[in-house]
Design an enzyme around this catalytic site. Sequence first.
Site, mmCIF file in Angstrom:
data_model
loop_
_atom_site.group_PDB
_atom_site.id
_atom_site.type_symbol
_atom_site.label_atom_id
_atom_site.label_comp_id
_atom_site.label_asym_id
_atom_site.label_seq_id
_atom_site.Cartn_x
_atom_site.Cartn_y
_atom_site.Cartn_z
ATOM 1 N N GLU A 63 0.829 -1.206 0.000
ATOM 2 C CA GLU A 63 0.000 0.000 0.000
ATOM 3 C C GLU A 63 0.862 1.253 0.000
ATOM 4 O O GLU A 63 0.522 2.251 -0.645
ATOM 5 C CB GLU A 63 -0.972 0.021 1.185
ATOM 6 C CG GLU A 63 -1.895 1.219 1.107
ATOM 7 C CD GLU A 63 -3.212 1.050 1.827
ATOM 8 O OE1 GLU A 63 -4.005 2.002 1.762
ATOM 9 O OE2 GLU A 63 -3.443 0.000 2.442
ATOM 10 N N HIS A 90 -0.319 -14.122 -0.612
ATOM 11 C CA HIS A 90 1.021 -14.432 -0.114
ATOM 12 C C HIS A 90 1.351 -15.847 -0.588
ATOM 13 O O HIS A 90 0.692 -16.804 -0.201
ATOM 14 C CB HIS A 90 1.070 -14.336 1.410
ATOM 15 C CG HIS A 90 0.554 -13.028 1.926
ATOM 16 N ND1 HIS A 90 1.147 -11.821 1.597
ATOM 17 C CD2 HIS A 90 -0.494 -12.730 2.728
ATOM 18 C CE1 HIS A 90 0.478 -10.846 2.199
ATOM 19 N NE2 HIS A 90 -0.521 -11.368 2.887
ATOM 20 N N SER A 93 6.987 -17.782 1.800
ATOM 21 C CA SER A 93 7.397 -17.186 3.067
ATOM 22 C C SER A 93 8.826 -16.665 2.957
ATOM 23 O O SER A 93 9.570 -17.006 2.033
ATOM 24 C CB SER A 93 7.283 -18.202 4.208
ATOM 25 O OG SER A 93 8.108 -19.324 3.952
#
Length: 140
Positions: A63, A90, A93
Amino acid sequence: MVFDREKMLLLCNDWSKNTLMQTLEIEYTDAGEDFLVATMPVNSRVHQPMGLLHGGASVALAESVGSAASLMFINPEKQEVRGIEISANHVRSKKEGMVTATAKILHKGASIHLWEIRIEDEKDRLISLCKLTNMVLPRR
């Protein structure tokens, strides 16, 4: 109007002082006429309890870079930008190192900007794919 890369980067990094972006150590590193790039270190400051990059930190990075990128298409003296929707997938990781977010414009309307933000690791592997919608408002 000619795009000034250095001016854009200076503006974004200056506006980040004393904000969440400074707390997360987000640094704007590259810009073009239709994209903006920022980096964020991955360390315990942005981890979730399992020792991995927190999805919320990734979304904050996305953002931040997508909202700042909309500044390229407005007159900041007369207009301002508000993020109105963000989504994130997502897909990988990350425990440590650096992530890089690249915002590219998908739609540049008079009142709505749609951005795709790819967050990748040092090996250009996709960590998160985000979509941000910004609204352009008259400055009050």
